[in-house]
Design an enzyme around this catalytic site. Structure first.
Site, PDB file in Angstrom:
ATOM      1  N   SER A  80      -9.119  -0.309  -6.295  1.00 44.48           N
ATOM      2  CA  SER A  80      -8.257   0.560  -7.316  1.00 44.48           C
ATOM      3  C   SER A  80      -6.883   1.612  -6.848  1.00 44.48           C
ATOM      4  CB  SER A  80      -9.008   1.848  -7.783  1.00 44.48           C
ATOM      5  OG  SER A  80      -9.564   1.173  -8.668  1.00 44.48           O
ATOM      6  N   HIS A  90      -8.813   6.418 -12.170  1.00 47.89           N
ATOM      7  CA  HIS A  90     -10.339   6.883 -11.472  1.00 47.89           C
ATOM      8  C   HIS A  90      -9.746   7.309 -10.362  1.00 47.89           C
ATOM      9  CE1 HIS A  90     -10.469   2.601 -10.481  1.00 47.89           C
ATOM     10  NE2 HIS A  90     -11.137   3.616  -9.219  1.00 47.89           N
ATOM     11  N   ASP A 116      -6.383   4.159 -17.649  1.00 48.75           N
ATOM     12  CA  ASP A 116      -6.416   4.192 -16.295  1.00 48.75           C
ATOM     13  C   ASP A 116      -4.822   4.534 -15.306  1.00 48.75           C
ATOM     14  OD1 ASP A 116      -8.160   4.568 -14.010  1.00 48.75           O
ATOM     15  OD2 ASP A 116      -9.179   2.837 -13.974  1.00 48.75           O
TER      16      ASP A 116
END
Ligand code: ARG
Length: 532
Positions: free
Chosen positions: A151, A12, A59
């Site tokens: 992230s 992402h 992811d």
């Protein structure tokens, strides 16, 4: 760092960029302070998003950087044996929910949370994908977590052997550090094989023991010109490393203690090079990387040259074949000619472009011809605004799915004029065992005698060239032996012979005669070109 050239991150984070070549991502390495003047920086050159990523699970992504970094590597978990206890998380993301990004790296420890408990948080957590996602945080009290901007960073812990192992990739959460809303991480062990195969296609996987070799990128060089030495970086093992390589172009070698490849290539071609490092631990670990090394033929002095090395044209791809021209003064002629032979089962798929050394493109063929097979055409092109010397490229784009082929041979006559005084025969002639075969080129409309430095470019496919006698036969029957059973068990002849044909009239039918003089190996005349 997954290997010295690959950064493992979350899909992402780079999803908007897509899979493919990409130079827009900056990488900062080796510092806690992002503004530390001692930081190492790199630029991406390729991004690989997890296949099938759609915002739900999967992811992960790999970012390949332009130059290796001599970095420690984080090994990936391959099973669930470390899915318990505390994990370490780290990043430059927000230190509080809704807070600003951080200049200095922060880390924290968060406890494992089972999938069942995590899913019981409800909301987005009820969609938790048990295999692909792993949760961590203080369930009852919250207070410690990753947050926006973290992230892509790792969640990791030590294994029984005290090595750091990456268990997760920071992925998502509802808010940050809220009780009952833990952090969700990509479950690395589930994707370890997929990550390795993606990495292999990007130049090298991390071996299961954690070693890897950085990929220096594809290389290009020229026969007869020393290469600028290519260095390699090994990581994840115990130095010193012992280096070896397979598939190197002839004339090049690797220094077993430094990993430096140097030398002067002696023959043209495209080579798949694999470089392996073995470390000094007992038992030893190895890592390797692979890349392509393209060696182009040395420039032939003069204004004409041929490249007879086949280049395969995969479906829906763009490939190139080069010809380097040297010693041709001034600009090319307004009536330069380009004989092109392309084997392809549907030439309406093809865009064929001649690219001058300065990058100017001349389209020779633009998707005409429909389902017809093969291009065997001499194009006349006005190249009078182009300096002749330099590297010219024939670029072939296959623009539609279904059919494939290869560039067989092409010739550049920048002196213009008389393609009649040069010719190519690209029709394959089989060479049966212990036989003599010929291929002819008929020339007419030339004047006078051939040059004392006439060129004969010969492409013969054969599995034992020590079997072969190759002779050029002039129209009057005079024979010029080009190759006489040298080369032993080597494969294929791809050579340009310079022959003094000054006593031969140009016009008439020339033959290339190939005798296979010993049993067991066979082949074919692929293509040959006569430039008188
Ligand atoms: N998606 C966030 C990012 O892009 C990471 C959020 C992690 N949240 C959490 N509560 N652990 O940086």
């Amino acid at each position: 760092m997954y290997t010295p050239t690959l950064v493992l991150t979350a899909a992402h984070c780079v999803d908007n960029l897509g899979t493919g070549p990409n130079t827009s991502v900056g990488v900062t390495w080796g510092v806690v302070d992002l503004q530390d003047p001692a930081r190492t920086t790199r630029t991406s050159n390729y991004i690989h998003i997890a296949p099938g990523y759609n915002g739900n699970g999967r992811d992960w992504a790999l970012i390949r950087i332009s130059q290796p970094i001599d970095s420690p590597l984080l090994k990936l978990a391959t099973d669930t044996s470390l899915h318990s206890g505390n994990f370490t998380v780290a990043g430059w993301g927000a230190a509080t929910q809704g807070g600003p990004q951080q200049r200095f790296l922060l880390k924290a420890d968060v406890p494992f949370i089972t999938d069942t408990q995590c899913a019981s948080a409800g909301g987005a957590y009820s969609g938790l994908i048990f295999d692909q996602e792993i949760c961590a945080g203080n369930w009852a009290s919250g207070g410690v977590d990753t947050c926006q901007g973290d992230s892509g960073g790792p969640m990791f812990k030590r294994n029984a052997a005290n090595e750091w192992i990456q268990v997760g990739i920071t992925s998502w959460g509802i808010g940050c550090a809220q009780p009952g809303n833990p952090g969700v991480y990509t479950e690395v062990r589930y994707f370890a094989n997929d990550i390795c195969s993606a990495a292999a296609s990007l130049g090298g996987c991390q071996s299961s023991n954690g070693m890897a070799v950085g990929n220096p990128g594809n290389q290009t060089s020229t026969v007869g010109t020393a290469v600028s030495p290519v260095n390699h970086t090994a990581a994840g093992g115990t130095a010193p490393y012992t280096w070896s390589a397979t598939g190197l172009p002839a004339g090049l070698s690797i220094n077993s203690s430094t990993g430096l490849i140097s030398g002067t290539p002696t023959s043209a071609g495209t080579f798949s090079v694999t470089v392996t490092a073995r470390d000094s631990a007992v038992p030893a670990k190895t890592g390797s990387t692979s890349y392509t090394w393209t060696v182009s033929a040395a420039p032939t002095p003069g204004c004409s040259a041929t490249n007879g090395t086949d280049v395969t044209i995969p479906d829906v791809s763009t490939v190139e074949s080069t010809i380097a021209i040297a010693g041709c003064a001034g600009n090319a002629s307004a009536t330069s000619t380009v004989p092109v032979s392309i084997i392809h089962t549907y030439i309406g798929d093809l865009v064929v472009t001649l690219v001058a050394p300065d990058g100017t493109a001349y389209v020779l063929h633009n998707r005409t011809g429909g389902s017809a097979d093969n291009i065997n055409t001499t194009y006349t092109v006005n190249l009078s605004s182009e300096a002749a010397n330099g590297t010219w490229r024939l670029r072939v784009q296959d623009a539609a799915t279904g059919d494939v082929g290869r560039i067989d041979t092409w010739t550049l006559n920048l002196g213009g004029g008389s393609p009649a005084c040069a010719g190519t025969n690209g029709t394959d002639v089989a060479i049966p065992d212990v036989s003599t075969v010929t291929s002819t080129i008929a020339l007419s409309g030339c004047t006078g005698n051939a040059s004392a430095t006439s060129k004969v470019t010969v492409g013969i496919i054969h599995t034992f060239i020590g079997d072969l006698v190759v002779t050029l036969v002039a129209p009057d029957g005079s024979a010029y032996v080009l190759h006489n059973r040298t080369g032993g068990s080597a494969d294929n002849i791809n050579t340009t012979y310079t022959v003094d044909l000054s006593s031969e009239a140009r016009n008439g039918t020339w033959s290339l005669r190939v005798q296979d003089a010993a049993t067991a190996d066979v082949g074919s005349i692929d293509s040959w070109t006569l430039s008188l």
